[in-house]
Design a protein around this motif. Structure first.
Motif, short mmCIF file in Angstrom:
data_model
loop_
_atom_site.label_atom_id
_atom_site.label_comp_id
_atom_site.label_asym_id
_atom_site.label_seq_id
_atom_site.Cartn_x
_atom_site.Cartn_y
_atom_site.Cartn_z
N VAL B 10 4.44 9.78 -5.94
CA VAL B 10 5.69 9.94 -6.70
C VAL B 10 6.75 9.03 -6.08
O VAL B 10 6.89 8.98 -4.87
CB VAL B 10 6.15 11.42 -6.66
CG1 VAL B 10 7.49 11.57 -7.37
CG2 VAL B 10 5.08 12.32 -7.25
N ARG B 11 7.46 8.32 -6.92
CA ARG B 11 8.52 7.44 -6.44
C ARG B 11 9.88 8.11 -6.60
O ARG B 11 10.20 8.62 -7.66
CB ARG B 11 8.52 6.13 -7.25
CG ARG B 11 7.42 5.15 -6.88
CD ARG B 11 7.44 3.94 -7.79
NE ARG B 11 8.73 3.22 -7.72
CZ ARG B 11 9.03 2.31 -6.79
NH1 ARG B 11 8.14 2.00 -5.88
NH2 ARG B 11 10.20 1.72 -6.79
N ASN B 12 10.65 8.04 -5.54
CA ASN B 12 12.01 8.57 -5.58
C ASN B 12 12.94 7.40 -5.93
O ASN B 12 13.53 6.77 -5.06
CB ASN B 12 12.32 9.18 -4.21
CG ASN B 12 13.79 9.46 -4.00
OD1 ASN B 12 14.60 9.39 -4.93
ND2 ASN B 12 14.15 9.78 -2.77
N ILE B 92 -1.10 -0.16 5.32
CA ILE B 92 0.24 -0.70 5.07
C ILE B 92 0.61 -0.66 3.59
O ILE B 92 1.64 -1.19 3.18
CB ILE B 92 0.39 -2.13 5.63
CG1 ILE B 92 -0.68 -3.06 5.01
CG2 ILE B 92 0.28 -2.13 7.15
CD1 ILE B 92 -0.41 -4.53 5.29
N ASN B 93 -0.24 -0.05 2.79
CA ASN B 93 0.11 0.14 1.38
C ASN B 93 1.29 1.10 1.22
O ASN B 93 1.53 1.93 2.10
CB ASN B 93 -1.10 0.69 0.60
CG ASN B 93 -1.86 -0.43 -0.10
OD1 ASN B 93 -1.34 -1.52 -0.30
ND2 ASN B 93 -3.09 -0.14 -0.50
N ALA B 94 2.01 0.95 0.12
CA ALA B 94 3.18 1.79 -0.14
C ALA B 94 2.96 2.57 -1.45
O ALA B 94 3.55 2.23 -2.47
CB ALA B 94 4.43 0.92 -0.23
N GLY B 464 0.97 9.37 2.22
CA GLY B 464 -0.25 9.05 1.49
C GLY B 464 -1.36 8.52 2.38
O GLY B 464 -2.33 7.96 1.88
N LYS B 465 -1.23 8.71 3.68
CA LYS B 465 -2.25 8.24 4.62
C LYS B 465 -2.83 9.43 5.39
O LYS B 465 -2.17 10.46 5.54
CB LYS B 465 -1.64 7.24 5.63
CG LYS B 465 -0.79 6.16 5.01
CD LYS B 465 -1.55 5.23 4.07
CE LYS B 465 -0.61 4.43 3.15
NZ LYS B 465 0.28 3.50 3.81
N ILE B 466 -4.03 9.27 5.87
CA ILE B 466 -4.80 10.22 6.72
C ILE B 466 -5.24 11.46 5.96
O ILE B 466 -6.42 11.77 5.89
CB ILE B 466 -4.07 10.62 8.02
CG1 ILE B 466 -3.60 9.38 8.81
CG2 ILE B 466 -4.99 11.47 8.89
CD1 ILE B 466 -2.96 9.69 10.17
N PHE B 467 -4.28 12.23 5.41
CA PHE B 467 -4.65 13.43 4.63
C PHE B 467 -3.59 13.64 3.55
O PHE B 467 -2.48 13.11 3.64
CB PHE B 467 -4.77 14.67 5.52
CG PHE B 467 -3.64 14.83 6.49
CD1 PHE B 467 -2.41 15.31 6.08
CD2 PHE B 467 -3.79 14.47 7.82
CE1 PHE B 467 -1.35 15.43 6.97
CE2 PHE B 467 -2.73 14.58 8.72
CZ PHE B 467 -1.52 15.07 8.29
#
Lengths: 469, 469
Positions: B10-12, B92-94, B464-467
């Motif tokens: 989700v983008r703020n 490094i993705n966003a 959005g990384k690891i879990f």
């Protein structure tokens, strides 16, 4: 100051009463509330006054631990894990009462993977029991904090000891844990692979958490092959600085010494008297080398040359197992030897650790302080790590003596911190070093506190330790 | 499956717009929002599709990092730390947009304490830059993941590489960190002493946290003395099992090998073609020994005997620096050599790690799977740790090819987990291994999630990384 941190916490009397009933029901004779059991589970080799738990439960399985955690969580009652009671900073005290969880009977070796040089054990096994068990495998578990501590206790205090200089500390030698968390479930922190980048390093978070985040139920440990050859020796020096400089040079040269222990003049005097030996009563290094016939001889020769360069006396070297055992027995009895200097006094063994370049300064300034303060306080150290212990002997019935010792300790800690050192290299924080941890890592304590709150919102895992909530 | 984890978050939008304004104001030309900057900061050597940040800020000081964190925290906007972009799992993705925090200009050596064998650096310095800086001190930083990664990135992914078998991973080589936490303040996790039992091991918590708990602003590292003598060699084997058994025996015998790398037949073919060499195209070990003239010769001889016992071909040993450099250059180019097998295809480099006793089985079963699946996929491994990489080459425009590769990867991970291994020995979880982490340590993920929530309640640190939260 340390004693002021041994304060009583708030007792949840209603919850405690409920849990006493539940545990009696669940564990029968394995749950004890008699005074002697309770005293025995808060008595330590520490100078800190005992704070008794309300009962002692002898767990035998992970399911037992879950039962205890669920009962205590439901009623918000503290739990204090107990291994052998050899901790030094009040770790097993129960400032808010609660249940001592005794692991003596949960001491099995669950598996040994000789090919992978690892094993999995229950927390109650002691390091000597483990090494006895391993004897026929050709492997051993190297970490040796002196006391015959339990592996669970050693993990919880991030223990190390004489051969950490070669083999690392518990941080380096625990591969994985199982832990019962506040919801009464058991988690596994890692697989058995030697290395992993899989998620947060929960293994290292629980190692050194002093039982404040959950209760460890099994521990997977790295093992080492028993060296083909072990040799060692004793070497006295004209000055403490010469001894320390020898240590620094030995480490900087990359000589893989297995043990390199510093004993000061007073400690050598104590060792001679206690163990009926006749070592020179000068600053002394006890060293040990692990390897093959060729490599230990090479290492010993390199060490001898360095020591000679710093003006050492003769390096009394031996590859004889019996002589070596005598030497290390004397070293291991250093605490009791120190206490025997003044059997009528109480003892306070404290430890600090500094970058190795500052070891000579830190020990020398500490010795000067001991002289000026008029304390009886031998020094012994795991010099290869920059870690040393001061055993302060004092009359705990005499408030002036106690105050003098505590003021000395405050100066010792301030000195180590000013040299970019730590207030505890291996004993842990417990109750006794809470103030010093605040001085050392004040900015990080809110982060530690957040983690504690998130994993133990009701503060039931060993409350009143490491930092204030 | 891995690709399915690369989902948009989700983008703020409102917060992002506000932060873009603030950072433009604060950083001027040091804040960039152009497409090419944004693409460059999400492009990796990974097969995973890029998810662009909204802007890139080039920080130069801790205060800059605090400014960024405060702005992003106030508006709940994600931050993604960026070192060199060499990570492999979409770190490094966003996925929810936000700000890439580029450390390229924050790359100073802050101090070197040669006597204590440590140094403190800013996160943006690369390992090659650090070793160039250190050259005159006689010291080096040993961790070598192949890529010329930044030290901050290496700490964040708990990197290791070819000589972890001797010197450990980033977990073992970081002494202390400073970190900016969600409140915009900087904490220090430890002092500079070699060991400590002072509180929770926050150093190890941030090492491997992939930037999800805070932003590292400095790193204190252990250093090693440059060995007096380095030698190495290459040894081919009649079978993969013979090569693996040689590794196992070498480790079990306690030979302190500095590197012991396994390359399978296909990888050797790729290496020969790419580096114009003529090694036998058989399962091969590349080894290196560090020590003195005497000890490296002794180690090499012990290794030669073990290898011969398992039927090896000639051990091509060299103490010549130039030959050694050529050998390791060929090894380090293994990834590009593999890619060159089929330049028209995309590549997916994945890593797993198993207990060393299972290495031969795991690699052999994986090879069989590659043959059966009809994949082009060379294998190369840090065999001494039980860690190996598979480079799958596939047509990313062809959904069937991609699906085949991902199904193979799922089997590879399941195989490693069934052998008590881990889904990643050194690459980290990022986006690509979230599902496998769940399979590996499912019971522990709620604990990781609690810690994340407590330290980053708004999920602004590399979300959005690891879990999944």
């Amino acid at each position: 100051m340390a004693l002021k941190d041994v304060v009583a916490g708030v007792r949840n009397e209603e919850g405690i009463a409920a849990v006493l009933g539940i545990l009696k029901q669940s564990f029968g004779e394995r749950f004890q509330t008699g005074q002697s059991f309770r005293e025995q589970h808060s008595h330590t080799t520490s100078y800190l006054p005992a704070q008794l738990p309300d009962g002692v439960v002898f767990v035998e399985t992970s399911d037992d631990v879950k039962t205890v955690v669920r009962a205590c969580a439901a009623h918000r009652v503290p739990m204090i894990p107990f291994g052998t009671g050899s901790s030094l900073e009040g770790h097993i005290n129960a400032p808010s009462g609660g249940i001592s969880v005794d692991f003596t009977r949960m001491n099995k070796v669950l598996s040994v993977n000789a090919e992978d040089l690892d094993c999995t054990v229950e927390p109650g096994i002691t390091r000597e029991e483990l090494n006895t068990y391993l004897r026929d495998t050709g492997l051993f578990f190297p970490i040796d904090p002196g006391a015959n501590a339990s592996i669970g206790g050693m993990a919880s205090t991030r223990a190390s000891g004489t051969n950490a200089v070669r083999y690392g500390t518990m941080k380096d030698n625990v591969l994985a844990l199982t832990v019962v968390t506040a919801d009464g479930e058991e988690i596994r922190t890692a697989q058995r692979a030697r290395k992993s980048s899989a998620g947060y390093d929960l293994t290292r978070l629980f190692v050194g958490a002093e039982g404040t985040l959950g209760i460890i139920t099994s521990i997977t440990l790295k093992l080492q092959g028993i060296p083909a050859k072990i040799s060692g020796g004793v070497c006295a020096f004209p000055s403490l600085k010469a001894a320390c400089d020898t240590v620094i040079m030995t480490i900087q040269m990359g000589i893989p010494v297995a043990r390199i222990e510093l004993l000061d003049e007073m400690q050598m005097k104590a060792v001679n008297a206690y163990s009926k030996l006749s070592y020179p009563e000068k600053p002394t290094l006890f060293v040990e080398f692990h390897g093959t016939e060729e490599t230990v001889a090479l290492q010993a020769e390199q060490f001898r040359e360095i020591a000679a360069e710093f003006g050492s006396d003769e390096f009394r070297y031996t590859a004889n197992a019996e002589e070596r055992a005598q030497l290390w027995k004397a070293r291991h009895n250093a605490y009791w030897a120190g206490r025997a200097l003044a059997p009528e006094l109480n003892g306070l063994s404290t430890d600090v650790c500094v970058p190795i370049s500052r070891l000579a300064d830190c020990v020398a300034e500490t010795q000067a302080d001991i002289r000026e303060t008029g304390l009886l306080a031998p020094i012994v150290g795991h010099a290869g790590d920059g870690n040393f212990h001061v055993l302060m002997l004092f009359d705990d019935k005499n408030p002036a003596d106690l105050a003098k010792s505590e003021a000395f300790m405050a100066r010792l800690n301030a000195r180590a911190l000013a040299m970019e050192g730590t207030c505890t290299g291996e004993h842990g924080v417990g109750q006794g070093k809470m103030s010093y941890l605040e001085q050392e890592l004040g900015s990080a304590i809110p982060v530690m506190r957040s983690i504690k709150k998130s994993l133990d919102p009701d503060n039931i895992f060993n409350p009143g330790k490491i930092f204030r909530m």
